[in-house]
Design an enzyme around this catalytic site. Sequence first.
Site, PDB file in Angstrom:
ATOM      1  N   TRP A  23     -15.501  16.651 -61.151  1.00  0.00           N
ATOM      2  CA  TRP A  23     -14.402  17.586 -60.880  1.00  0.00           C
ATOM      3  C   TRP A  23     -13.464  17.068 -59.802  1.00  0.00           C
ATOM      4  O   TRP A  23     -12.458  17.713 -59.506  1.00  0.00           O
ATOM      5  CB  TRP A  23     -14.954  18.953 -60.499  1.00  0.00           C
ATOM      6  CG  TRP A  23     -15.998  18.921 -59.442  1.00  0.00           C
ATOM      7  CD1 TRP A  23     -15.822  19.007 -58.095  1.00  0.00           C
ATOM      8  CD2 TRP A  23     -17.413  18.777 -59.644  1.00  0.00           C
ATOM      9  NE1 TRP A  23     -17.021  18.920 -57.442  1.00  0.00           N
ATOM     10  CE2 TRP A  23     -18.027  18.796 -58.364  1.00  0.00           C
ATOM     11  CE3 TRP A  23     -18.226  18.642 -60.771  1.00  0.00           C
ATOM     12  CZ2 TRP A  23     -19.404  18.671 -58.191  1.00  0.00           C
ATOM     13  CZ3 TRP A  23     -19.600  18.520 -60.594  1.00  0.00           C
ATOM     14  CH2 TRP A  23     -20.179  18.541 -59.326  1.00  0.00           C
ATOM     15  N   GLU A  36     -16.832  25.159 -59.074  1.00  0.00           N
ATOM     16  CA  GLU A  36     -17.017  26.035 -57.914  1.00  0.00           C
ATOM     17  C   GLU A  36     -18.048  27.125 -58.191  1.00  0.00           C
ATOM     18  O   GLU A  36     -18.882  27.440 -57.333  1.00  0.00           O
ATOM     19  CB  GLU A  36     -15.677  26.665 -57.509  1.00  0.00           C
ATOM     20  CG  GLU A  36     -14.752  25.718 -56.763  1.00  0.00           C
ATOM     21  CD  GLU A  36     -15.363  25.176 -55.483  1.00  0.00           C
ATOM     22  OE1 GLU A  36     -15.946  25.986 -54.725  1.00  0.00           O
ATOM     23  OE2 GLU A  36     -15.269  23.966 -55.237  1.00  0.00           O
ATOM     24  N   GLN A  41     -24.770  28.372 -54.554  1.00  0.00           N
ATOM     25  CA  GLN A  41     -26.237  28.415 -54.460  1.00  0.00           C
ATOM     26  C   GLN A  41     -26.940  27.220 -55.113  1.00  0.00           C
ATOM     27  O   GLN A  41     -28.160  27.228 -55.270  1.00  0.00           O
ATOM     28  CB  GLN A  41     -26.783  29.709 -55.104  1.00  0.00           C
ATOM     29  CG  GLN A  41     -26.174  30.994 -54.579  1.00  0.00           C
ATOM     30  CD  GLN A  41     -26.663  31.367 -53.195  1.00  0.00           C
ATOM     31  OE1 GLN A  41     -27.615  30.791 -52.684  1.00  0.00           O
ATOM     32  NE2 GLN A  41     -26.007  32.313 -52.564  1.00  0.00           N
ATOM     33  N   THR A  42     -26.191  26.184 -55.526  1.00  0.00           N
ATOM     34  CA  THR A  42     -26.812  25.064 -56.243  1.00  0.00           C
ATOM     35  C   THR A  42     -26.272  23.739 -55.706  1.00  0.00           C
ATOM     36  O   THR A  42     -25.078  23.591 -55.464  1.00  0.00           O
ATOM     37  CB  THR A  42     -26.529  25.164 -57.752  1.00  0.00           C
ATOM     38  OG1 THR A  42     -26.881  26.473 -58.221  1.00  0.00           O
ATOM     39  CG2 THR A  42     -27.333  24.128 -58.528  1.00  0.00           C
ATOM     40  N   LEU A  79     -29.486  25.963 -64.255  1.00  0.00           N
ATOM     41  CA  LEU A  79     -28.714  26.215 -63.036  1.00  0.00           C
ATOM     42  C   LEU A  79     -29.165  27.481 -62.317  1.00  0.00           C
ATOM     43  O   LEU A  79     -28.956  27.617 -61.117  1.00  0.00           O
ATOM     44  CB  LEU A  79     -27.218  26.324 -63.356  1.00  0.00           C
ATOM     45  CG  LEU A  79     -26.484  25.016 -63.646  1.00  0.00           C
ATOM     46  CD1 LEU A  79     -25.042  25.305 -64.039  1.00  0.00           C
ATOM     47  CD2 LEU A  79     -26.525  24.095 -62.438  1.00  0.00           C
ATOM     48  N   GLY A  80     -29.768  28.418 -63.043  1.00  0.00           N
ATOM     49  CA  GLY A  80     -30.182  29.670 -62.428  1.00  0.00           C
ATOM     50  C   GLY A  80     -29.005  30.578 -62.130  1.00  0.00           C
ATOM     51  O   GLY A  80     -27.856  30.262 -62.446  1.00  0.00           O
ATOM     52  N   TYR A  81     -29.300  31.716 -61.503  1.00  0.00           N
ATOM     53  CA  TYR A  81     -28.261  32.697 -61.178  1.00  0.00           C
ATOM     54  C   TYR A  81     -27.338  32.903 -62.381  1.00  0.00           C
ATOM     55  O   TYR A  81     -26.140  32.613 -62.347  1.00  0.00           O
ATOM     56  CB  TYR A  81     -27.447  32.256 -59.962  1.00  0.00           C
ATOM     57  CG  TYR A  81     -28.235  32.220 -58.671  1.00  0.00           C
ATOM     58  CD1 TYR A  81     -28.424  33.368 -57.905  1.00  0.00           C
ATOM     59  CD2 TYR A  81     -28.808  31.021 -58.226  1.00  0.00           C
ATOM     60  CE1 TYR A  81     -29.153  33.325 -56.721  1.00  0.00           C
ATOM     61  CE2 TYR A  81     -29.536  30.989 -57.037  1.00  0.00           C
ATOM     62  CZ  TYR A  81     -29.702  32.143 -56.294  1.00  0.00           C
ATOM     63  OH  TYR A  81     -30.416  32.101 -55.117  1.00  0.00           O
TER      64      TYR A  81
END
Length: 266
Positions: A23, A36, A41-42, A79-81
């Site tokens: 990116w 973004e 959190q990652t 990635l979770g969340y």
Amino acid sequence: MEIADFQNMLRRRGKELYRDMSWRRDIRPYYVLASELMLQQTQVARVEPKFQEFIARFPDESTLANASLAEVLVVWQGLGYNRRAKFLHAAATMITYEFGGVMPDTDMELRRLPGVGENTAGAILAYAFNQPALFIETNIRTVYIYHFFNDAPSVSDQQIRELLSITLDHDNPRRFYQNLMDYGTWLKNQGVKNIAKSKHYKKQSVLKGSVRELRGDMIRVLLDGVRTVEEFDTLFRADPRYQVALEGLLRDGLIEQVSNQFRLTQ
């Protein structure tokens, strides 16, 4: 530390510590938005390969907007969340159908996008549009606390924001923030652990044993296809977190119940 000395140091360290990222090589606004949200959190190391996979499947806002949320969640896995995936999907839909396929370039309009708050909007303005926006995140806190508030017991974001506005490179804010990110990461890797001084820092909750963990397990089960309510109950009802996790997934729109079946939201 004097302001001019800090600015010179940051430019020098930024050149030395520059990290190549997808990116950064391609700064189209959609790429910046996706990165973004993924980076919330990652860590970068986990995001980079997933970002490439995600962009290969959903190369632009329109493609993402016209996919189902279930398709998005499949690619998002790892990635979770998962609410971030829903936010990104909804943001792409708004950009495609409300903004005519063009990413907005003002703070007010960006903050209308799902999942985009003050700091994410500022990051998009800086990275995608090279605008001198102010935003704060963990690496920025680390750098400014280290150089300007090292002896302070606690530091507010407003204190950091005031210094940020003075030190910001208005000619090239994109590069300035890249320098900050890379230098902040380097400081943390060198053992600088000052983030607890921030009045606004919130420690990431432990995954093991959390409702968030069970939510992820439930979504992974539904990646393989629909399950009846009875099947779902059999798999998860013994877990005391089950009802809260299930109600949260339904409320957040990540899964849906159709008749006697649960499935990822279509």
